[in-house]
Design an enzyme around this catalytic site. Structure first.
Site, mmCIF file in Angstrom:
data_model
loop_
_atom_site.group_PDB
_atom_site.id
_atom_site.type_symbol
_atom_site.label_atom_id
_atom_site.label_comp_id
_atom_site.label_asym_id
_atom_site.label_seq_id
_atom_site.Cartn_x
_atom_site.Cartn_y
_atom_site.Cartn_z
ATOM 1 N N HIS A 153 0.845 -1.207 0.000
ATOM 2 C CA HIS A 153 0.000 0.000 0.000
ATOM 3 C C HIS A 153 0.880 1.257 0.000
ATOM 4 O O HIS A 153 0.581 2.234 -0.674
ATOM 5 C CB HIS A 153 -0.878 0.037 1.255
ATOM 6 C CG HIS A 153 -1.828 -1.121 1.398
ATOM 7 N ND1 HIS A 153 -1.729 -2.042 2.421
ATOM 8 C CD2 HIS A 153 -2.902 -1.492 0.664
ATOM 9 C CE1 HIS A 153 -2.717 -2.927 2.304
ATOM 10 N NE2 HIS A 153 -3.435 -2.626 1.251
ATOM 11 N N LEU A 204 -0.525 -4.053 -9.138
ATOM 12 C CA LEU A 204 -0.557 -5.212 -10.037
ATOM 13 C C LEU A 204 -0.708 -6.522 -9.265
ATOM 14 O O LEU A 204 -0.944 -7.563 -9.862
ATOM 15 C CB LEU A 204 0.700 -5.234 -10.907
ATOM 16 C CG LEU A 204 0.620 -4.279 -12.098
ATOM 17 C CD1 LEU A 204 2.002 -3.951 -12.656
ATOM 18 C CD2 LEU A 204 -0.267 -4.861 -13.202
ATOM 19 N N LYS A 205 -0.548 -6.474 -7.948
ATOM 20 C CA LYS A 205 -0.865 -7.647 -7.109
ATOM 21 C C LYS A 205 -2.282 -8.136 -7.423
ATOM 22 O O LYS A 205 -2.540 -9.338 -7.461
ATOM 23 C CB LYS A 205 -0.731 -7.235 -5.640
ATOM 24 C CG LYS A 205 -1.443 -8.080 -4.628
ATOM 25 C CD LYS A 205 -0.712 -9.356 -4.406
ATOM 26 C CE LYS A 205 -1.235 -10.178 -3.246
ATOM 27 N NZ LYS A 205 -2.627 -10.064 -2.919
ATOM 28 N N GLN A 224 -18.097 -6.314 -1.838
ATOM 29 C CA GLN A 224 -17.242 -7.170 -2.655
ATOM 30 C C GLN A 224 -16.934 -8.508 -1.987
ATOM 31 O O GLN A 224 -16.135 -9.293 -2.491
ATOM 32 C CB GLN A 224 -15.955 -6.439 -3.055
ATOM 33 C CG GLN A 224 -14.985 -6.185 -1.923
ATOM 34 C CD GLN A 224 -13.851 -5.262 -2.361
ATOM 35 O OE1 GLN A 224 -14.059 -4.100 -2.690
ATOM 36 N NE2 GLN A 224 -12.631 -5.791 -2.405
HETATM 37 P P1 AMP Z 1 -6.254 -3.914 -0.610
HETATM 38 O O1 AMP Z 1 -6.143 -3.135 0.660
HETATM 39 O O2 AMP Z 1 -5.760 -5.318 -0.496
HETATM 40 O O3 AMP Z 1 -7.619 -3.806 -1.257
HETATM 41 O O4 AMP Z 1 -5.256 -3.229 -1.624
HETATM 42 C C1 AMP Z 1 -5.335 -1.857 -1.906
HETATM 43 C C2 AMP Z 1 -4.448 -1.538 -3.082
HETATM 44 O O5 AMP Z 1 -3.104 -1.903 -2.765
HETATM 45 C C3 AMP Z 1 -4.822 -2.323 -4.350
HETATM 46 O O6 AMP Z 1 -4.645 -1.478 -5.484
HETATM 47 C C4 AMP Z 1 -3.836 -3.450 -4.343
HETATM 48 O O7 AMP Z 1 -3.561 -3.979 -5.620
HETATM 49 C C5 AMP Z 1 -2.609 -2.765 -3.766
HETATM 50 N N1 AMP Z 1 -1.697 -3.760 -3.196
HETATM 51 C C6 AMP Z 1 -2.009 -4.744 -2.309
HETATM 52 N N2 AMP Z 1 -0.927 -5.508 -2.047
HETATM 53 C C7 AMP Z 1 0.072 -5.001 -2.796
HETATM 54 C C8 AMP Z 1 1.441 -5.351 -2.979
HETATM 55 N N3 AMP Z 1 2.004 -6.379 -2.354
HETATM 56 N N4 AMP Z 1 2.186 -4.607 -3.837
HETATM 57 C C9 AMP Z 1 1.637 -3.553 -4.497
HETATM 58 N N5 AMP Z 1 0.356 -3.177 -4.373
HETATM 59 C C10 AMP Z 1 -0.415 -3.887 -3.539
#
Ligand code: AMP
Length: 285
Positions: free
Chosen positions: A40, A151-152, A64
């Site tokens: 993040h 891109l994760k 979701q």
């Molecule tokens: P989330 O809180 O899991 O919904 O993720 C929020 C944002 O952070 C989304 O755009 C994810 O793709 C990104 N994100 C989550 N994990 C990673 C990671 N390891 N590396 C880069 N971006 C990430």
């Protein structure tokens, strides 16, 4: 370090942002579900470099999550998140309640197209409808110049890029590479739900995907590659395969002849959590 403003209501956020936007300041937006980690924070870092103001949202979006998924168990720690957001240079942290975001039940659903039928769309029906609903609401509330996605979650990113293009949304979408632990495991809020033994095994996922990239270079068929990657994961971990799939990226179709890039993506279930990861491979010629 600049002040961090924490906001819980849409109206307060729009008043504050309106003031800044009238002064011509650009806004970078980082939507998250919180329990922040370096993945993040790399989105924030990029947003910091490209905009005057950085807005992060933290919202575990009930729309979701399907029945029986981990909405309740999703890890949360608002206080720690606020500290990390502050240190990373976030200006405004928007943390709405579900009632603030969804004051009424039902309403309009947004149906994504064929990109949402594969991968997580197949095993989590309705998931991307819920993602698009919250993303559209957040885009309308924040009105960002640029929005940052990792891109994760490559399928989510591809679907959101299509959404922005198809509906002429104003924000520009910026892709951010996956941040990993030293042993290759993709950083994820859900990693805390791995047992100690599973945490040791979990880098097998990334190693298997890298093997998949080599097999793509060797010209094996999609089916053979998917099978070998799945085998490598189950041989080297106790995880069970939800899917391993090779598709064109970002179209997410099985027609890979005309594409510049392919993705090998997987979802793996452990005892208490399900992890996703992927590798995107440029095709030569
Ligand atoms: P989330 O809180 O899991 O919904 O993720 C929020 C944002 O952070 C989304 O755009 C994810 O793709 C990104 N994100 C989550 N994990 C990673 C990671 N390891 N590396 C880069 N971006 C990430």
């Amino acid at each position: 370090m600049a002040e961090l403003t924490i906001i819980h209501t849409i109206q307060e956020l729009q008043t504050l942002l309106g003031r800044n936007q009238r002064q011509g300041k650009t806004v970078g937006f980082v939507p998250t579900m919180g329990f922040l980690h370096e993945g993040h924070l790399s989105l924030v870092e990029q947003a910091r470099q490209q905009n005057d103001i950085v807005v992060m949202s933290i919202f575990v979006n009930p729309a979701q999550f399907g029945p029986g998924e981990d909405f309740e168990a999703y890890p949360r720690d608002a206080q720690r998140d606020a500290g990390l957001a502050h240190d990373a240079g976030v200006d405004i942290l928007f943390m709405p309640t579900p009632e603030e975001m969804y004051p009424q039940e039902g309403g309009i659903r947004i149906l994504p197209g064929s990109q949402a039928t594969e991968l997580c769309g197949a095993s989590r029906p309705g998931h991307f409808d819920g993602v698009l609903k919250v993303v559209l609401k957040l885009f309308n509330i924040v009105d960002p110049d640029r929005s940052y996605f990792g891109l994760k979650d490559a399928q989510q990113l591809a679907i959101i890029e299509t959404f922005v293009r198809d509906f002429n949304l104003r924000t520009k979408i910026v892709r951010v590479p996956t941040v990993r632990e030293q042993d290759g495991l993709a950083k994820s809020s859900r990693n805390v739900h791995l047992t100690e033994a599973e945490r040791q095994e979990a880098p097998a996922i990334q190693r298997a995907l890298q093997k998949g990239a080599l097999l793509v270079a060797e010209g094996l068929s999609a089916g053979e590659i998917e099978q070998q990657v799945a085998e490598a994961i189950v041989t080297n971990s106790t995880g069970s395969i939800d899917y391993v799939s090779l598709l064109a990226y970002p179209a997410l179709t099985k027609e890979i002849d005309q594409t510049n890039e392919v993705i090998v993506a997987c979802a793996v279930k452990f005892s208490k959590t399900r992890l996703i990861d992927n590798i995107i491979i440029p095709l030569k010629g």
